[in-house]
Design a protein around this motif. Structure first.
Motif, mmCIF file in Angstrom:
data_model
loop_
_atom_site.group_PDB
_atom_site.id
_atom_site.type_symbol
_atom_site.label_atom_id
_atom_site.label_comp_id
_atom_site.label_asym_id
_atom_site.label_seq_id
_atom_site.Cartn_x
_atom_site.Cartn_y
_atom_site.Cartn_z
ATOM 1 N N THR A 1 0.850 -1.197 0.000
ATOM 2 C CA THR A 1 0.000 0.000 0.000
ATOM 3 C C THR A 1 0.881 1.241 0.000
ATOM 4 O O THR A 1 2.110 1.150 -0.074
ATOM 5 N N LEU A 2 0.256 2.403 0.128
ATOM 6 C CA LEU A 2 0.982 3.672 0.248
ATOM 7 C C LEU A 2 1.074 4.111 1.710
ATOM 8 O O LEU A 2 1.196 5.290 2.008
ATOM 9 N N GLY A 3 1.005 3.141 2.604
ATOM 10 C CA GLY A 3 1.099 3.444 4.023
ATOM 11 C C GLY A 3 -0.185 3.217 4.790
ATOM 12 O O GLY A 3 -0.205 3.254 6.018
ATOM 13 N N GLY A 4 -1.284 2.966 4.057
ATOM 14 C CA GLY A 4 -2.572 2.715 4.683
ATOM 15 C C GLY A 4 -2.883 1.232 4.743
ATOM 16 O O GLY A 4 -1.979 0.393 4.714
ATOM 17 N N ASP B 1 3.182 6.994 -5.421
ATOM 18 C CA ASP B 1 1.982 7.829 -5.303
ATOM 19 C C ASP B 1 1.952 8.843 -6.441
ATOM 20 O O ASP B 1 2.900 9.621 -6.613
ATOM 21 N N ASN C 1 -3.130 5.942 1.715
ATOM 22 C CA ASN C 1 -1.884 6.421 2.307
ATOM 23 C C ASN C 1 -1.973 6.379 3.836
ATOM 24 O O ASN C 1 -2.940 5.864 4.396
ATOM 25 N N GLU C 2 -0.981 6.952 4.504
ATOM 26 C CA GLU C 2 -0.940 6.871 5.963
ATOM 27 C C GLU C 2 -2.080 7.628 6.633
ATOM 28 O O GLU C 2 -2.390 7.392 7.804
ATOM 29 N N HIS C 3 -2.725 8.524 5.881
ATOM 30 C CA HIS C 3 -3.864 9.277 6.416
ATOM 31 C C HIS C 3 -5.205 8.614 6.091
ATOM 32 O O HIS C 3 -6.260 9.156 6.419
#
Length: 366
Positions: free
Chosen positions: A161-164, A202, A184-186
């Motif tokens: 993933t992109l951090g998520g 990303d 993402n992480e958010h």
């Protein structure tokens, strides 16, 4: 007050002065009330399609030379067919008796090959390349889903993933570059391009919070849709360096790019109020097709310049359309915006004239 844009497009049809080019029905035989949707077509004219009955049950099929080959259902009531390559391989998903799903590859000669999972119960097949490399998304043991790539070796590769928590793959090209969407992480979902060399990158947004990539061609050009700062969704093209707002050539309305071929021609959908239009961007020109005149669904565009999808008249009907069909008007981007602006001005003058005729002009009384 009636929406202004549909009225403007009616004027644009008159200004275009060209005969309407109607979509061509594929003639897939359907039962009464059954819908047919074409998702992809290869150079040999083989079509990956889905048929849906009045109860919502779906079945993926291969349509070729007027004949339907059912891809199989493994005892369940649902299957689909998302793409087909030049070898005649089809990527899709099938629902099992226990309610889980499996991605699969199908060929007329060898039948269905079920693709595994990433440790969870289900997987979903979304796209394949000319070598039969498949991509999609699958459950992981924790309950989320991740994008995967499958080269046929027997084990899926988790693209991460992109951090998520989640990701899903939508397309793959001949270089095994994968386009899709990941959190993402958010927790916000962004379009990504995965390459073996750089991993998942990303692609950003058009100023909004989220974006989604739906297709990639062999040159690595990605298309999809992104939120803008005003929370609209706009079709985009990402050329490897930056995300270009393709929807700006249409207007400040929700637009979504669904596919791109190797010539760089892009197809998609525009939503204006209750009207659903299709668009083709090719040779630096934008073509809009009014609802009921073009395809209702624009699922793909192949290298033979055919747009593949479905028309709508009480039910979906699988159809294709030439990508150079010009039923409305074709202009370069700036010319199209100028023309729309001129028509808007004309519409405004018409409203002002009607107000004046009723004694309610600027500076007038009640």
């Amino acid at each position: 007050m009636r929406p202004v844009l549909p009225a403007c497009l009616a004027v644009l049809i008159l200004l275009g002065g060209e005969a309407s080019a109607r979509p061509h029905s594929l003639g897939i035989a359907a039962l009464p009330g059954e819908s047919t949707i074409a998702y992809d077509m290869n150079g040999a004219g083989q079509v990956a399609a889905v048929l849906e009955d009045v109860d919502g049950n779906t079945r993926g099929v291969l349509f070729e030379k007027g004949k339907i080959t059912d891809l199989g259902a493994r005892g369940g009531k649902h299957s689909d067919a998302r793409g087909i390559n030049e070898r005649g391989q089809i990527i899709g998903s099938v629902r099992n008796k226990d309610g889980t799903w499996n991605a699969f590859l199908f060929h007329r000669d060898s039948g269905m090959r079920v693709i595994g999972t990433l440790g969870g119960p289900s997987s979903y097949g979304m796209a394949l390349n000319q070598d039969g490399v498949a991509v999609g998304f699958a459950d992981i043991p924790g309950g989320d889903w991740h994008a995967f790539i499958d080269d046929g070796a027997g084990q899926l590769q988790d693209l991460g993933t992109l951090g998520g928590n989640i990701s899903y793959a939508s397309a793959v090209n001949k270089h095994r570059h994968v386009a899709g969407t990941a959190a993402n992480e958010h927790g916000l979902r962004h379009a990504f391009l995965y390459t073996p060399e750089n991993g998942m990158v990303d692609l950003g947004t058009l100023g909004g919070r989220q974006s989604s990539a739906l297709a990639v061609n062999d040159a690595g050009v990605v298309v999809g849709a992104s939120e803008t700062t005003d929370r609209r969704w706009r079709a985009f093209v990402h050329d490897g360096k930056r995300m270009v707002d393709l929807g700006a050539l249409i207007g400040n309305y929700n637009s979504f790019a669904t596919d791109i071929n190797n010539a760089g021609h892009v197809v998609g959908t525009v939503v204006v109020g209750s009207e659903r239009m299709s668009f083709v961007w090719r040779d630096n020109k934008m073509t809009l097709h009014r609802g009921g005149q073009g395809l209702h669904l624009t699922n793909s565009i192949n290298d033979r310049e055919l747009v593949i999808g479905a028309t709508y008249d009480r039910s979906m009907s699988a159809a294709t359309m030439a990508s150079n069909a010009v039923p409305v008007v074709t202009r370069g981007g700036s010319e199209l915006l100028t023309l729309i602006g001129a028509v808007l001005a004309m519409a405004g003058l018409g409203v002002l004239y009607r107000l004046r005729s009723r004694g309610r002009g600027i500076g007038g009384g009640n």
